[in-house]
Design an enzyme around this catalytic site. Structure first.
Site, PDB file in Angstrom:
ATOM      1  N   PHE A   1       0.826  -1.208   0.000  1.00  0.00           N
ATOM      2  CA  PHE A   1       0.000   0.000   0.000  1.00  0.00           C
ATOM      3  C   PHE A   1       0.860   1.258   0.000  1.00  0.00           C
ATOM      4  CE2 PHE A   1      -3.136  -2.994   1.494  1.00  0.00           C
ATOM      5  CZ  PHE A   1      -4.364  -2.470   1.070  1.00  0.00           C
ATOM      6  N   ASP A   2       0.501   2.198  -0.848  1.00  0.00           N
ATOM      7  CA  ASP A   2       1.002   3.553  -0.732  1.00  0.00           C
ATOM      8  C   ASP A   2       0.360   4.159   0.522  1.00  0.00           C
ATOM      9  OD1 ASP A   2       2.136   6.106  -1.551  1.00  0.00           O
ATOM     10  OD2 ASP A   2       0.117   6.641  -2.216  1.00  0.00           O
ATOM     11  N   LEU A   3       0.893   5.275   1.013  1.00  0.00           N
ATOM     12  CA  LEU A   3       0.337   5.911   2.214  1.00  0.00           C
ATOM     13  C   LEU A   3      -0.515   7.129   1.864  1.00  0.00           C
ATOM     14  CD1 LEU A   3      -0.014   6.429   5.209  1.00  0.00           C
ATOM     15  CD2 LEU A   3       2.329   7.286   5.305  1.00  0.00           C
ATOM     16  N   ASP A   4       0.123   8.236   1.457  1.00  0.00           N
ATOM     17  CA  ASP A   4      -0.603   9.477   1.189  1.00  0.00           C
ATOM     18  C   ASP A   4      -1.551   9.309   0.001  1.00  0.00           C
ATOM     19  OD1 ASP A   4       0.745  10.872   3.210  1.00  0.00           O
ATOM     20  OD2 ASP A   4       2.409  11.360   1.870  1.00  0.00           O
TER      21      ASP A   4
ATOM     22  N   VAL B   1      -1.077  -1.121  -4.317  1.00  0.00           N
ATOM     23  CA  VAL B   1      -2.269  -0.287  -4.256  1.00  0.00           C
ATOM     24  C   VAL B   1      -1.806   1.152  -4.094  1.00  0.00           C
ATOM     25  CG1 VAL B   1      -4.416   0.218  -3.047  1.00  0.00           C
ATOM     26  CG2 VAL B   1      -3.576  -2.144  -3.143  1.00  0.00           C
TER      27      VAL B   1
END
Length: 212
Positions: free
Chosen positions: A7-10, A161
């Site tokens: 997963f990406d964060l921002d 993602v």
């Protein structure tokens, strides 16, 4: 099937735009540069800050100083002008319950990413939170994913993602497909052009895509 989901964060797990844009404006004002529109400032969310400041007129030799000015506000205030997207916690819980292993791969500095995810009680869902280094030796999404993969075990399948074309391109460099999310800060058409495997417009669609 044992699946690793990165997963990406921002713009993917949390809506961090307010803090990032406020701190970017502070740095641009320091250099007397025109303040971009909100739509333009949104492009600060996701890519490495060094590249973004140069794109908006900060001289290349001053980009590192611009980041210091940005962080002078971001570290004490801006990182908490942020909130998890509605439904993301439940989605992470369901994916873990289904037996998948979750990771974070973000261009945000790693220590800062851990602090933010712990603040919102999301860190517990991820086996590894991988981010950029403060010295920029590891800054691009491709670099961060390479660093993360060195620490991961073997999986039948890996998938990314994220909400921007940078996520798609960085994952593709490692042969990993990406599910793009439409609620973040990138453009759907850019993710499609970069080769996203699919686009999720809701949390339910994201879960269904990842369970295929």
């Amino acid at each position: 099937m044992k699946k690793a989901i990165l997963f990406d964060l921002d713009g993917t797990l949390t809506d961090s735009g307010e803090g990032i844009m406020n701190c970017a404006k502070l740095a641009l004002e320091h250099y007397g540069l025109p303040i971009p529109s909100e739509a333009e400032l949104r492009t600060f969310v996701g890519p490495p800050l060094h590249d973004s400041f140069i794109r908006f007129g900060v001289p290349a030799e001053e980009a590192d100083n611009a980041i210091k000015i940005y962080r002078s506000r971001y570290i004490p205030i801006g990182k908490f002008e942020n909130h998890p997207y509605e439904g993301i916690r439940e989605t992470l819980e369901k994916l873990r319950a289904a037996g998948h292993t979750l990771y974070v791969a973000t261009s945000k500095p790693e220590s800062m990413s851990v602090e933010i995810l712990e603040h919102f009680d999301l860190a517990k869902y991820f086996d590894i939170i991988a981010g950029a280094s403060f010295d920029r030796s590891r800054s691009s999404k491709e670099d961060v994913i390479a660093y993360l993969l060195q620490q991961c075990g073997d999986y039948d399948e890996k998938i990314m993602v994220g909400d921007t074309s940078f996520d798609v391109i960085g994952a593709k460099a490692h042969g990993i497909p990406t599910v793009g999310v439409a609620w973040g800060y990138g453009k759907v058409e850019d993710m499609v052009s970069a080769g996203a495997a699919s686009i999720a417009y809701t949390m339910d669609e994201l879960y269904e895509s990842l369970m295929k």
